[in-house]
Design a protein around this motif. Structure first.
Motif, short mmCIF file in Angstrom:
data_model
loop_
_atom_site.label_atom_id
_atom_site.label_comp_id
_atom_site.label_asym_id
_atom_site.label_seq_id
_atom_site.Cartn_x
_atom_site.Cartn_y
_atom_site.Cartn_z
N ASP A 182 3.74 -4.83 62.00
CA ASP A 182 3.38 -5.64 63.15
C ASP A 182 3.16 -4.83 64.42
OD1 ASP A 182 3.20 -8.05 61.97
OD2 ASP A 182 5.19 -8.76 62.50
N ASP A 183 3.95 -3.79 64.65
CA ASP A 183 3.89 -3.10 65.93
C ASP A 183 3.35 -1.68 65.81
OD1 ASP A 183 6.00 -2.10 64.54
OD2 ASP A 183 7.45 -2.19 66.17
N ARG A 184 2.63 -1.36 64.74
CA ARG A 184 2.09 -0.02 64.59
C ARG A 184 0.69 -0.08 63.98
NH1 ARG A 184 7.29 0.52 63.70
NH2 ARG A 184 7.26 0.45 61.44
N TRP A 185 -0.25 0.46 64.71
CA TRP A 185 -1.65 0.53 64.28
C TRP A 185 -2.10 1.98 64.32
CZ3 TRP A 185 -4.94 -3.92 63.58
CH2 TRP A 185 -4.33 -5.15 63.86
N VAL A 186 -3.01 2.35 63.42
CA VAL A 186 -3.70 3.64 63.48
C VAL A 186 -5.20 3.36 63.44
CG1 VAL A 186 -1.82 4.93 62.43
CG2 VAL A 186 -3.62 3.96 60.98
N PHE A 225 0.89 10.33 59.40
CA PHE A 225 1.67 9.86 60.55
C PHE A 225 3.10 9.63 60.07
CE2 PHE A 225 -2.70 8.30 60.86
CZ PHE A 225 -3.08 8.72 62.13
N PRO A 226 3.91 10.67 59.94
CA PRO A 226 5.27 10.53 59.36
C PRO A 226 6.13 9.51 60.09
CG PRO A 226 4.67 12.84 59.58
CD PRO A 226 3.62 12.06 60.31
N ASP A 227 5.90 9.30 61.36
CA ASP A 227 6.75 8.37 62.13
C ASP A 227 6.09 7.02 62.34
OD1 ASP A 227 8.62 10.38 62.36
OD2 ASP A 227 7.81 11.14 64.24
N ALA A 228 4.97 6.78 61.68
CA ALA A 228 4.26 5.51 61.88
C ALA A 228 4.82 4.42 60.97
CB ALA A 228 2.78 5.70 61.61
N ALA A 253 10.88 -7.09 61.42
CA ALA A 253 11.03 -7.00 62.87
C ALA A 253 12.23 -6.17 63.28
CB ALA A 253 11.14 -8.40 63.47
N GLY A 254 13.23 -6.09 62.38
CA GLY A 254 14.43 -5.33 62.72
C GLY A 254 14.25 -3.84 62.64
N SER A 255 13.11 -3.38 62.12
CA SER A 255 12.88 -1.94 61.99
C SER A 255 12.10 -1.45 63.20
CB SER A 255 12.09 -1.66 60.71
OG SER A 255 11.82 -0.30 60.60
N ARG A 256 12.81 -0.93 64.19
CA ARG A 256 12.16 -0.49 65.42
C ARG A 256 12.32 1.00 65.65
NH1 ARG A 256 8.74 -4.42 65.72
NH2 ARG A 256 9.61 -6.45 66.26
N ALA A 257 12.90 1.71 64.70
CA ALA A 257 13.10 3.15 64.91
C ALA A 257 12.73 3.91 63.64
CB ALA A 257 14.55 3.42 65.30
N PRO A 258 11.45 3.82 63.22
CA PRO A 258 11.07 4.45 61.96
C PRO A 258 11.20 5.96 61.97
CG PRO A 258 9.13 3.77 63.20
CD PRO A 258 10.33 3.22 63.92
N GLY A 259 11.29 6.56 63.15
CA GLY A 259 11.37 8.00 63.21
C GLY A 259 12.79 8.54 63.13
N GLN A 260 13.77 7.69 62.89
CA GLN A 260 15.14 8.16 62.77
C GLN A 260 15.27 9.06 61.54
OE1 GLN A 260 17.66 7.57 65.08
NE2 GLN A 260 15.89 6.83 66.21
N PRO A 261 16.04 10.15 61.63
CA PRO A 261 16.17 11.06 60.48
C PRO A 261 16.74 10.36 59.26
CG PRO A 261 17.04 12.07 62.48
CD PRO A 261 16.78 10.63 62.80
N VAL A 281 -0.87 6.84 67.29
CA VAL A 281 -0.28 5.63 66.72
C VAL A 281 -0.13 4.64 67.87
CG1 VAL A 281 1.72 4.64 65.54
CG2 VAL A 281 0.95 6.95 64.96
N HIS A 282 -0.57 3.41 67.65
CA HIS A 282 -0.63 2.41 68.71
C HIS A 282 0.39 1.32 68.46
CE1 HIS A 282 -4.51 4.22 69.94
NE2 HIS A 282 -4.65 4.40 68.64
N ALA A 283 1.10 0.92 69.52
CA ALA A 283 2.14 -0.11 69.41
C ALA A 283 1.54 -1.51 69.39
CB ALA A 283 3.12 0.00 70.58
N ALA A 284 0.27 -1.65 69.70
CA ALA A 284 -0.41 -2.94 69.67
C ALA A 284 -1.84 -2.70 69.22
CB ALA A 284 -0.38 -3.60 71.06
N PHE A 285 -2.56 -3.79 68.96
CA PHE A 285 -3.95 -3.67 68.55
C PHE A 285 -4.71 -2.81 69.57
CE2 PHE A 285 -8.36 -5.21 68.60
CZ PHE A 285 -8.70 -5.01 67.26
N PRO A 286 -5.30 -1.70 69.13
CA PRO A 286 -5.92 -0.78 70.09
C PRO A 286 -7.28 -1.29 70.59
CG PRO A 286 -6.18 0.06 67.87
CD PRO A 286 -5.33 -1.16 67.76
N SER A 287 -7.50 -1.14 71.87
CA SER A 287 -8.80 -1.47 72.44
C SER A 287 -9.75 -0.32 72.18
CB SER A 287 -8.67 -1.73 73.94
OG SER A 287 -8.22 -0.56 74.60
N PRO A 288 -11.07 -0.56 72.26
CA PRO A 288 -12.03 0.52 71.99
C PRO A 288 -11.84 1.74 72.89
CG PRO A 288 -13.13 -1.61 71.96
CD PRO A 288 -11.73 -1.87 72.43
N ASP A 289 -11.42 1.51 74.14
CA ASP A 289 -11.27 2.66 75.04
C ASP A 289 -10.00 3.46 74.77
OD1 ASP A 289 -9.39 0.92 75.99
OD2 ASP A 289 -10.32 0.64 77.96
N ALA A 290 -9.16 2.98 73.83
CA ALA A 290 -7.95 3.72 73.46
C ALA A 290 -8.16 4.61 72.25
CB ALA A 290 -6.80 2.75 73.18
#
Length: 414
Positions: free
Chosen positions: A312-316, A411-414, A18-26, A340-349
């Motif tokens: 937990d917070d990233r879906w493809v 998805f390098p930042d996913a 849960a503490g990893s919220r910035a996976p795209g940091q260099p 890349v989705h921050a929550a479970f993606p709905s079909p229309d997403a």
């Protein structure tokens, strides 16, 4: 500090993840990563690192195996300026470091402790791994761990003629010496032994014998070969580099064992290992979204879209193009969709375009997609996505876990 033991990692998983919220940091700069890995390697003897590797077969978490691969690379890694493949490339042809590539510390840690060491001798990822282990009590292999090491070597020594790496991996998997049935975990063991130089050829040795540039390791006998050298060029006719086996593991004992005889009892129990307990904790959460009844269950079919949770917070999402093979089991052709989705993606997403790899459009032939943990079908009868390129002429083949394992390449930042 909390030692990276099975129990500590299992109890610490949720806060860490849960503490990893910035996976795209260099990640670290090239020269800093090289210097850090060389410094880490100097703090280990090859024998201590090999002992940690053996312990990481069962009694200690898999992440301890990164000590051997990281030390093997770091001991011979030369100080050098970054040499990108091209003016637009971010990859150093000498060491493979990807300048500016984001690293998700928690995800990298989870992958190490449930699958194995970073692949391809990755410099920055090995720095993270050895940072994780630094200052902690180094594990000593149990009787079972040493037996498991010898069982793996025995299996590789007794392969039928002309056995290629994928079949060698399958043979290792049949031994059941690891606390997992994941083919990826046994693939990692094979790649680690190859990087060190146990599974290698005289013409393309591993890191214990000499430094090999990333560009050299990236040479393969054909475009269909996924693994790097030296494993890419090896088959069972080459045998093991027994001199390297003795140099690395000789202090533990490397003679062959009777694979049919009673084996030592592993400790801890299988369910108490990180490899088993962490995936159980990461089962797909409630989606919080109702899906249309027609989505249903059953085998994957053409036009299906699956949502796949990475953490937990990233879906493809992935699109099923249809059947690709039917023997020896049923495979479907799968391709990532953009987004890349921050929550479970709905079909229309669901996206309408594909997500290419860095070098172009790429697909997978996988079996058992409908059984993949932390994945769920969210739509059916979806039109084929748009793409500037045609479908690739060939695709790697494997289990459905391939789709999750390869996400970082798309998805390098996913």
């Amino acid at each position: 500090m909390t030692a990276p033991t099975h129990a500590a990692l299992i109890s610490d998983l949720r806060p860490t993840e849960a503490g990893s919220r910035a996976p795209g940091q260099p990640g670290p700069a090239h020269d800093d990563a090289v210097a850090a890995l060389r410094a880490h390697a100097a703090r280990w003897s090859l024998q201590d690192a090999a002992s940690a590797w053996a312990a990481g077969l069962w009694s200690a978490p898999f992440g301890w195996r990164s000590a051997l691969t990281g030390v093997a690379v770091g001991r011979v890694l030369p100080v050098h300026p970054a040499e990108p493949y091209s003016p637009t490339s971010e990859v150093c042809r000498v060491c493979g470091h990807r300048e500016g590539h984001g690293l998700d510390v928690a995800e990298e840690r989870w992958q190490r402790h449930t699958q194995g060491a970073p692949i391809d001798g990755a410099v920055a990822e090995h720095v993270l791994a050895l940072d994780d282990l630094a200052g902690h009590p180094r594990p000593e292999p149990t009787d079972y761990d040493v037996w498991a090491l010898r069982a793996l070597l025995t299996t590789l020594r007794t392969l039928p003629p002309r056995t290629r790496p994928s079949k060698a991996r399958d043979a290792l998997k049949r031994t059941g010496v690891l606390p997992t049935s994941s083919a990826w975990a046994y693939q990692s063991v094979l790649e680690e032994l190859a990087l060190v130089g146990v599974v290698a050829t005289a013409a393309r040795p591993g890191m214990v014998e000499r430094w090999t540039t990333y560009a050299e390791r990236d040479q393969r006998p054909s475009v269909r070969v996924e693994v790097q050298a030296p494993l890419a060029w090896w088959d069972s006719d080459h045998g093991l580099r027994e001199d390297v086996v003795e140099r690395v593991f000789g202090h533990l004992g490397t003679s062959s064992v009777d694979l049919d005889a009673p084996r030592p009892t592993p400790e801890p129990e299988r369910a108490a290992t990180t490899t088993v307990a962490i995936p159980a904790l990461l089962r797909a959460p409630r989606t919080g979204a109702a899906l249309p009844p027609h989505v249903g269950t059953g085998q994957a079919e053409a036009g299906d879209v699956y949502a796949i949770r990475l953490v937990d917070d990233r879906w493809v999402t992935a699109y099923v193009h249809g059947e690709a093979l039917t023997e020896p089991r049923r495979y479907v052709l799968v391709e990532y969709l953009a987004g890349v989705h921050a929550a479970f993606p709905s079909p229309d997403a669901v996206g309408t375009a594909v997500q290419p790899r860095r070098d172009g459009r790429s697909t997978f032939r996988v079996h058992s997609l409908e059984k993949l943990p932390r994945a769920r079908r969210i739509a059916r009868d979806v039109p084929a996505p748009s793409a500037a390129e045609p479908l690739p002429a060939s695709s790697p083949t494997g289990g459905a876990e391939t789709v999750r394992q390869m996400a970082g390449w798309f998805f390098p930042d996913a």
